[in-house]
Design an enzyme around this catalytic site. Structure first.
Site, PDB file in Angstrom:
ATOM      1  N   HIS A 267      -7.589  36.788   5.936  1.00  0.00           N
ATOM      2  CA  HIS A 267      -6.390  36.479   6.714  1.00  0.00           C
ATOM      3  C   HIS A 267      -6.294  37.474   7.867  1.00  0.00           C
ATOM      4  CE1 HIS A 267      -2.267  35.593   7.780  1.00  0.00           C
ATOM      5  NE2 HIS A 267      -2.031  36.892   7.762  1.00  0.00           N
TER       6      HIS A 267
ATOM      7  N   ASP B 201      -5.638  33.385  12.842  1.00  0.00           N
ATOM      8  CA  ASP B 201      -4.748  32.335  12.344  1.00  0.00           C
ATOM      9  C   ASP B 201      -3.952  31.710  13.487  1.00  0.00           C
ATOM     10  OD1 ASP B 201      -5.677  32.859   9.833  1.00  0.00           O
ATOM     11  OD2 ASP B 201      -3.774  33.571   9.018  1.00  0.00           O
TER      12      ASP B 201
END
Length: 137
Positions: A57, A62
């Site tokens: 992540h 993202d």
């Protein structure tokens, strides 16, 4: 973001005072033919967006993937410009950007001394021996 604004300075207010917020999850829930799971990975897969670089992540990656998902969800919008083609004072559409005044002093600018410039140029000479030096273009 609102939480961080509140921690920084409560007088800043909330996000929607400065910009329009679009909830892509809510958009996906309203759209037909969407995957049962509505998260970034499943939406990216649904729109065949490459996520191979997404090992862990990371907010920046993202955000880039989400931008591609959003463009696919909205029919391939190709421009993310704000107030495109409008001159100052044109009230025909678009959003106004609200600027914050911080009350802080501006940063002090320190200029390099002659010795520092000479040392810098010597270092660039070494870099340049390996090929083109971008700092001298």
């Amino acid at each position: 973001m609102d939480y961080e604004f509140e921690k920084l300075d409560a007088s800043i207010g909330n996000t929607e005072q400065y910009c329009k917020v679009t909830d892509t999850l809510a958009m996906a829930k309203r759209m037909a033919n969407m995957p049962a799971r509505k998260n970034l990975d499943s939406l990216a897969k649904h729109y065949t967006i490459d996520t191979s670089a997404r090992i862990l992540h990371g907010a920046l990656l993202d955000a880039e993937i989400l931008a591609e998902v959003y463009l696919a969800m909205t029919g391939g919008q190709t421009s993310m410009q704000f107030n495109a083609g409008q001159s100052d004072g044109d009230e025909s559409g678009g959003e106004t950007i609200k600027r914050l005044t911080t009350g802080r002093k501006s940063l002090k600018i320190l200029h390099a001394s002659a010795d520092e410039i000479e040392a810098h140029n010597s270092r660039l000479d070494i870099v340049e021996k390996g090929g083109r030096c971008l700092w001298r273009l």
